[in-house]
Design an enzyme around this catalytic site. Structure first.
Site, PDB file in Angstrom:
ATOM      1  N   LEU A 174       0.826  -1.203   0.000  1.00  0.00           N
ATOM      2  CA  LEU A 174       0.000   0.000   0.000  1.00  0.00           C
ATOM      3  C   LEU A 174       0.863   1.258   0.000  1.00  0.00           C
ATOM      4  CD1 LEU A 174      -2.695   1.496   0.226  1.00  0.00           C
ATOM      5  CD2 LEU A 174      -2.651   1.061   2.705  1.00  0.00           C
ATOM      6  N   LYS A 175       1.959   1.234   0.742  1.00  0.00           N
ATOM      7  CA  LYS A 175       2.840   2.408   0.785  1.00  0.00           C
ATOM      8  C   LYS A 175       3.361   2.753  -0.609  1.00  0.00           C
ATOM      9  CE  LYS A 175       5.469   5.733   2.157  1.00  0.00           C
ATOM     10  NZ  LYS A 175       6.632   5.685   3.032  1.00  0.00           N
TER      11      LYS A 175
END
Length: 294
Positions: A174-175
Site C-alpha cells: 500500500l505504501k
C-alpha cells in the site's frame, strides 16, 4: 491501551528525528541510535537518550522502531542486533516503519521469524513536518494481537493509523501505491510550472488558477511554491523518491501492470538526481524539465 514505556528508535534521519521528538513529547522514554552518531546527538536536548550502539538503544526496550534508508540497511542493522541480543523478541515488538517494499519486508519478516521477534509492517505516510508534529499516517499490517503493545508509539507519531490487514507485506504494498501518487503529483506540478514559463505565463498564475478548486491540493501549492522559488530544503529528498520508484518497478514486475508512466517518473527523478539534486527536496524534480537538462 498498551503499557509501552521505552522505545528504541534506530535511524535518526529527517523522519526518525521528528519521530523521536514526537515520542518524547508523548512522555515515552526514547533511546535513539544512528549509524552517523552526529545526526542523533542533537536529540539529547529533547530528552532522548542517544546511544552509541543499536544494542545499547534496545536495552530494556518494549518496542524497536526502525527508520533507516532502505531494506538493506534495516536488514544489516537488525541482523547484527538480533545476533547480539538473542532474547530481544521475548520482550520487544519490532515496528518496521521504513519504506522497504514488499520484497524487502518479506526478507525482514523472515529475519524476525528466525530470531523470534514479533514484527509489524508499518510504513509511514508523510514527510518532515508531520514527523516533527506527530501527525504522520501509519499504515500497518501484521498480527492484530500486537496492536495494544504498539498503540502508545502509534498514537505518539501519528494522527491516524490505518490497519491494512493481518499479513505482513500488505502495508508495504500500500505504501508504494500511495508514493506512486505522491511522486506523480509532484512531477505533474513541475511539468505545469515549467510549461507556464515556456509559454510566457507567470507560473504563480497556475497555482492561483487551481487554488481552492477540485484539482487543487495543499501539496501542489507547497511544492509549486518551492519550484517557483528555486529553493529545495529537503523534506522528502529526490533520491528517496528514486528509491521508492525502483521498489515500485520491482514490485509490479510480472503482474500485468503497464509501467509507462512509472518509467517516465523514474526518468525525470533520475535526471534531477544526476543534475546534483539527489539530496534536495523532491520539488527539485522541476530541474529535470528545464531547457537543456535532458
Amino acid at each position: 491501551m498498551g503499557h509501552t514505556s521505552t522505545v528504541a528508535l534506530l535511524g535518526t534521519g529527517i523522519m526518525g528525528t521528528g519521530m523521536a521528538r514526537s515520542l518524547r513529547r508523548a512522555g515515552l522514554d526514547v533511546r535513539a541510535w544512528n549509524r552517523n552518531p552526529d545526526r542523533a546527538r542533537p536529540l539529547a536536548e529533547d530528552g532522548v537518550v542517544v546511544c552509541e550502539s543499536a544494542a545499547e538503544a534496545c536495552a530494556g526496550a518494549d518496542v524497536v522502531v526502525t527508520m533507516l534508508f532502505d531494506a538493506e540497511s534495516v536488514e544489516q542493522v537488525m541482523t547484527e542486533l538480533l545476533e547480539q541480543e538473542p532474547d530481544l523478541g521475548s520482550r520487544a515488538v519490532w515496528l518496521q516503519t521504513a519504506t522497504v517494499g514488499p520484497e524487502g519486508m518479506a526478507r525482514l519478516a523472515e529475519l524476525a521469524g528466525r530470531h523470534g521477534i514479533p514484527v509489524l509492517d508499518a510504513p509511514v505516510l508523510g514527510t518532515k513536518a508531520p514527523a516533527e508534529s506527530g501527525s504522520l499516517v501509519v499504515v500497518v499490517s501484521g498480527d492484530p494481537d500486537l496492536r495494544d503493545r504498539v498503540e502508545p508509539v502509534l498514537d505518539a507519531i501519528s494522527s491516524r493509523t490505518l490497519w491494512a490487514g493481518e499479513e505482513v507485506g500488505v502495508a508495504s504494498r500500500l505504501k508504494l501505491v500511495v508514493n506512486a501518487w505522491v511522486a506523480s503529483l509532484n512531477a505533474a506540478v513541475a511539468q505545469s510550472v515549467t510549461m507556464a514559463r515556456a509559454l510566457d505565463v507567470d507560473p504563480r498564475l497556475f497555482l492561483d488558477a487551481i487554488g481552492g478548486g477540485p484539482t487543487d491540493t495543499p501539496y501542489a501549492q507547497l511544492k509549486g511554491g518551492m519550484m517557483i522559488g528555486g529553493e529545495y530544503p529537503p523534506s522528502f529528498p529526490v533520491d528517496s523518491v528514486r528509491k521508492d520508484l525502483d521498489l515500485m518497478a520491482l514490485a509490479t514486475q510480472g503482474r500485468g501492470y503497464d509501467a509507462t508512466l512509472l518509467e517516465a517518473l523514474r526518468a525525470v527523478y533520475a535526471q534531477a538526481s544526476e543534475q546534483g539534486h539527489g539530496g534536495d527536496d523532491m520539488a527539485a524534480v522541476v530541474e529535470a524539465f528545464r531547457p537543456g537538462s535532458a
